[in-house]
Scaffold this motif. Structure first.
Motif, PDB file in Angstrom:
ATOM      1  N   CYS A  20       0.820  -1.157   0.154  1.00 57.86           N
ATOM      2  CA  CYS A  20      -0.154  -0.046  -0.022  1.00 57.86           C
ATOM      3  C   CYS A  20       0.932   1.284   0.020  1.00 57.86           C
ATOM      4  O   CYS A  20       0.545   2.263  -0.653  1.00 57.86           O
ATOM      5  CB  CYS A  20      -0.737  -0.124   1.179  1.00 57.86           C
ATOM      6  N   ARG A  21       1.837   1.278   0.854  1.00 57.82           N
ATOM      7  CA  ARG A  21       2.886   2.625   0.823  1.00 57.82           C
ATOM      8  C   ARG A  21       3.633   2.897  -0.767  1.00 57.82           C
ATOM      9  O   ARG A  21       3.711   3.643  -1.209  1.00 57.82           O
ATOM     10  CB  ARG A  21       3.895   2.345   1.911  1.00 57.82           C
ATOM     11  N   ASP A  22       3.932   1.499  -1.441  1.00 60.14           N
ATOM     12  CA  ASP A  22       4.377   1.488  -2.619  1.00 60.14           C
ATOM     13  C   ASP A  22       3.396   2.223  -3.538  1.00 60.14           C
ATOM     14  O   ASP A  22       3.627   3.015  -4.649  1.00 60.14           O
ATOM     15  CB  ASP A  22       4.799   0.389  -3.164  1.00 60.14           C
ATOM     16  N   ASP A  26       3.600   5.786  -5.746  1.00 61.46           N
ATOM     17  CA  ASP A  26       3.375   5.644  -7.121  1.00 61.46           C
ATOM     18  C   ASP A  26       2.207   6.595  -7.762  1.00 61.46           C
ATOM     19  O   ASP A  26       1.868   6.840  -8.758  1.00 61.46           O
ATOM     20  CB  ASP A  26       3.005   4.327  -7.723  1.00 61.46           C
ATOM     21  N   GLY A  27       1.499   7.232  -6.382  1.00 64.28           N
ATOM     22  CA  GLY A  27       0.217   8.025  -7.167  1.00 64.28           C
ATOM     23  C   GLY A  27      -0.896   7.521  -7.389  1.00 64.28           C
ATOM     24  O   GLY A  27      -1.849   8.105  -7.999  1.00 64.28           O
ATOM     25  N   LYS A  28      -0.994   6.161  -7.045  1.00 66.76           N
ATOM     26  CA  LYS A  28      -2.132   5.516  -7.498  1.00 66.76           C
ATOM     27  C   LYS A  28      -3.070   5.152  -6.296  1.00 66.76           C
ATOM     28  O   LYS A  28      -2.938   5.301  -5.247  1.00 66.76           O
ATOM     29  CB  LYS A  28      -1.755   4.258  -8.300  1.00 66.76           C
ATOM     30  N   LEU A  32      -7.953  -3.602  -5.073  1.00 67.14           N
ATOM     31  CA  LEU A  32      -7.416  -4.872  -4.739  1.00 67.14           C
ATOM     32  C   LEU A  32      -6.635  -5.155  -6.175  1.00 67.14           C
ATOM     33  O   LEU A  32      -5.612  -6.182  -5.804  1.00 67.14           O
ATOM     34  CB  LEU A  32      -8.642  -5.928  -4.776  1.00 67.14           C
ATOM     35  N   ARG A  33      -6.960  -4.635  -7.303  1.00 68.25           N
ATOM     36  CA  ARG A  33      -6.032  -4.871  -8.403  1.00 68.25           C
ATOM     37  C   ARG A  33      -4.693  -4.542  -8.336  1.00 68.25           C
ATOM     38  O   ARG A  33      -3.834  -5.464  -8.724  1.00 68.25           O
ATOM     39  CB  ARG A  33      -6.700  -4.217  -9.716  1.00 68.25           C
ATOM     40  N   GLN A  34      -4.428  -3.380  -7.851  1.00 68.69           N
ATOM     41  CA  GLN A  34      -2.963  -2.957  -7.473  1.00 68.69           C
ATOM     42  C   GLN A  34      -2.303  -3.660  -6.586  1.00 68.69           C
ATOM     43  O   GLN A  34      -1.251  -3.942  -6.720  1.00 68.69           O
ATOM     44  CB  GLN A  34      -3.058  -1.205  -6.967  1.00 68.69           C
ATOM     45  N   LEU A  35      -3.133  -4.034  -5.405  1.00 69.87           N
ATOM     46  CA  LEU A  35      -2.429  -4.874  -4.432  1.00 69.87           C
ATOM     47  C   LEU A  35      -2.054  -6.252  -5.062  1.00 69.87           C
ATOM     48  O   LEU A  35      -0.802  -6.758  -4.589  1.00 69.87           O
ATOM     49  CB  LEU A  35      -3.529  -5.089  -3.141  1.00 69.87           C
TER      50      LEU A  35
END
Length: 64
Positions: A20-22, A26-28, A32-35
């Motif tokens: 989540c910090r990453d 990245d400004g996103k 769940l998809r990103q995770l």
């Protein structure tokens, strides 16, 4: 057995928090998809209630 489950949740929370910090860096938006893209195979399939853990981590980070 309960101890193992609890340890899996603690490990998952750590990995999810780092992901989540990453994602934030990245400004996103955290979803769940990103995770899944960042933590695939590490924790998502190892615990039940991954969405609940994700919500807890987001609250702890102050992200809605």
């Amino acid at each position: 057995m309960q101890r193992r489950k609890d340890q899996s949740v603690v490990n998952a929370r750590t990995v999810i928090g780092a992901a989540c910090r990453d994602i934030i860096a990245d400004g996103k938006a955290i979803h769940l998809r990103q995770l899944d893209a960042r933590a695939r195979g590490k924790v998502l399939g190892t615990i039940r209630g991954v969405i609940g853990v994700l919500q807890e981590v987001k609250e702890a980070l102050g992200v809605s």
